[in-house]
Design an enzyme around this catalytic site. Structure first.
Site, PDB file in Angstrom:
ATOM      1  N   SER A  53     145.231 -41.201  58.958  1.00  0.00           N
ATOM      2  CA  SER A  53     144.269 -41.993  58.174  1.00  0.00           C
ATOM      3  C   SER A  53     144.485 -41.895  56.668  1.00  0.00           C
ATOM      4  CB  SER A  53     142.835 -41.550  58.497  1.00  0.00           C
ATOM      5  OG  SER A  53     142.687 -40.163  58.235  1.00  0.00           O
ATOM      6  N   ASP A 357     133.900 -39.354  52.424  1.00  0.00           N
ATOM      7  CA  ASP A 357     133.022 -39.410  53.605  1.00  0.00           C
ATOM      8  C   ASP A 357     132.963 -38.100  54.394  1.00  0.00           C
ATOM      9  OD1 ASP A 357     135.512 -39.277  54.733  1.00  0.00           O
ATOM     10  OD2 ASP A 357     135.415 -41.174  55.811  1.00  0.00           O
ATOM     11  N   HIS A 360     137.654 -37.742  54.218  1.00  0.00           N
ATOM     12  CA  HIS A 360     138.641 -38.482  53.416  1.00  0.00           C
ATOM     13  C   HIS A 360     138.248 -38.481  51.945  1.00  0.00           C
ATOM     14  CE1 HIS A 360     138.666 -40.157  57.572  1.00  0.00           C
ATOM     15  NE2 HIS A 360     139.959 -39.928  57.423  1.00  0.00           N
TER      16      HIS A 360
END
Length: 403
Positions: A53, A357, A360
């Site tokens: 990610s 978040d 991340h």
């Protein structure tokens, strides 16, 4: 007598000439080897990306069930720069986006779900949740998290399958195409440790995975070198002990176990540093084996850790350990009540936060990290941008913030 001396001198000169010739040949060969071990400045024509990610520019959204889209399909993801969700796990751009901007290339399109896209200037296989080790292997080790089944080897195999078509679309020889590309190897491997940590496995159990993860990364690099790859950017791990999610997971830790300056957990940071030391050692070995290839280590650990040591200096709020988008607890983060879910609020000033978040990072963090890697000192060896001109090297990035 004179004739005999001339012959004697001549007979001595012949082996001497050979010796000098041999020495010059060896010297010239050595010179070539030394020069080739530090490749000159290269104008990259494309970016090829593998990872999770941290580099996913939209793959996971396209691989997800349309009836159950992931969090990154909803605002506030993407609000800062794209002003709508872009499939990136951040409020805006990622490190890969800033690298593309710096090189004058378009943002790297995701491979999955892209229609009528020509990948001549970049292709991205990075998928949220991906691991360096294969899913079946991790499950054998008792790591049972419901994670993405698009590991590094799966990404690499897909790349190999489509490579002939990819080269045909660029009208370039495959080896030439790879040689002209900057190949990003992640970040990948972080999830191999995240899953077992969050499943409650011991640090000693997880440490056993480190050499296996590094072997998976270096094996992929060797495969890509064999295909023609010449420049690799290989990130290490982050300072896990400063991560909002990890600080929340281990929040029962006594206050004295936290670093008094940063508030981070040193024992977790030690784990990240251990992995990075092993990785840099292996990359050094690869450089000796492939002196014609430029293998650059991206120090994600220290390029980020400085923000916790001196947050105000870098434009962040004091003690920037909380998430910008989240709810509850000491760090504005609650597992299973995460950003993108209904009722979870978002800060008004993400540029003051390191963490977006819980898992991340914010666009502001990505931008500063990218700058530290592209312009130094967090790329080892440093990039050579001499052929691009000073404009590119000194490039500063502007931000557009929305509420």
């Amino acid at each position: 007598e004179d004739e005999r001396q001339r012959r004697l001198v001549s007979s001595m000169a012949s082996p001497l000439k050979k010796l000098i010739s041999s020495f010059l040949l060896i010297l010239s060969s050595s010179t070539i080897i030394v020069a080739s071990s530090e490749p000159p400045c290269r104008r990259y024509k494309s970016i090829i990306s593998f990872g999770d990610s941290i580099a996913d520019t939209g793959n996971y959204i396209h691989l997800s069930d349309v009836n159950h889209p992931p969090q990154a399909a909803f605002l506030p993801y993407g609000e800062t720069f794209f002003h709508s969700p872009s499939g990136r796990y951040s409020d805006g751009r990622l490190i890969i986006d800033f690298i593309a901007e710096f090189l004058g290339l378009p943002y790297v399109p995701p491979y999955f779900g892209s229609k009528n896209v020509i990948f001549d200037q970049g292709i991205n296989f990075a998928v949220y949740g991906a691991t360096a080790l294969d899913r079946a292997f991790l499950m054998e080790k008792g790591i049972t998290s419901d994670f993405t089944n698009v590991s590094l080897s799966v990404q690499l195999n897909i790349f190999k399958q489509i490579l002939p078509n990819l080269c045909a679309s660029t009208s370039r020889d495959c080896r030439e195409m790879l040689g002209d590309s900057l190949i990003l190897m992640g970040e990948i491997g972080g999830n191999d440790f995240n899953y077992p940590f969050f499943e409650g496995k011991s640090v000693n159990e997880i440490r056993e995975l480190v050499p296996l993860v590094i072997k998976a990364i270096t094996s992929a690099i060797v495969d890509l070198i064999d295909l023609g790859g010449k420049t690799f950017l290989v990130p290490g791990n982050f300072p896990l002990g400063c991560s909002t999610a990890y600080l929340t997971l281990f929040q029962t830790a006594k206050e004295e176990e936290h670093d008094p300056v940063t508030g981070c957990l040193p024992w977790l940071n030690d784990f990240g540093e251990h992995q990075n030391e092993q990785l840099t050692r292996e990359l050094k070995r690869l450089r000796k084996l492939y002196p014609h290839v430029n293998i650059i280590y991206a120090d994600y650990y220290y390029s980020m850790y400085r923000f916790f040591q001196e947050p105000v200096k870098y434009g962040f709020k004091k003690r920037p350990l909380a998430a910008c988008c989240g709810v509850g607890g000491k760090y504005n983060f609650t597992i299973n009540e995460e950003c993108g879910n209904r009722g979870v609020s978002c800060c008004q000033n993400p540029f003051e936060y390191v963490n977006w978040d819980g898992y991340h990072l914010t666009e502001a963090t990505h931008q500063k990290m990218a700058n530290g890697i592209l312009n130094g000192p967090y790329a080892i060896p440093a990039f050579d941008w001499s052929c691009l001109g000073s404009g590119s090297v000194d490039k500063e990035y502007s931000f557009t913030f929305s509420g």
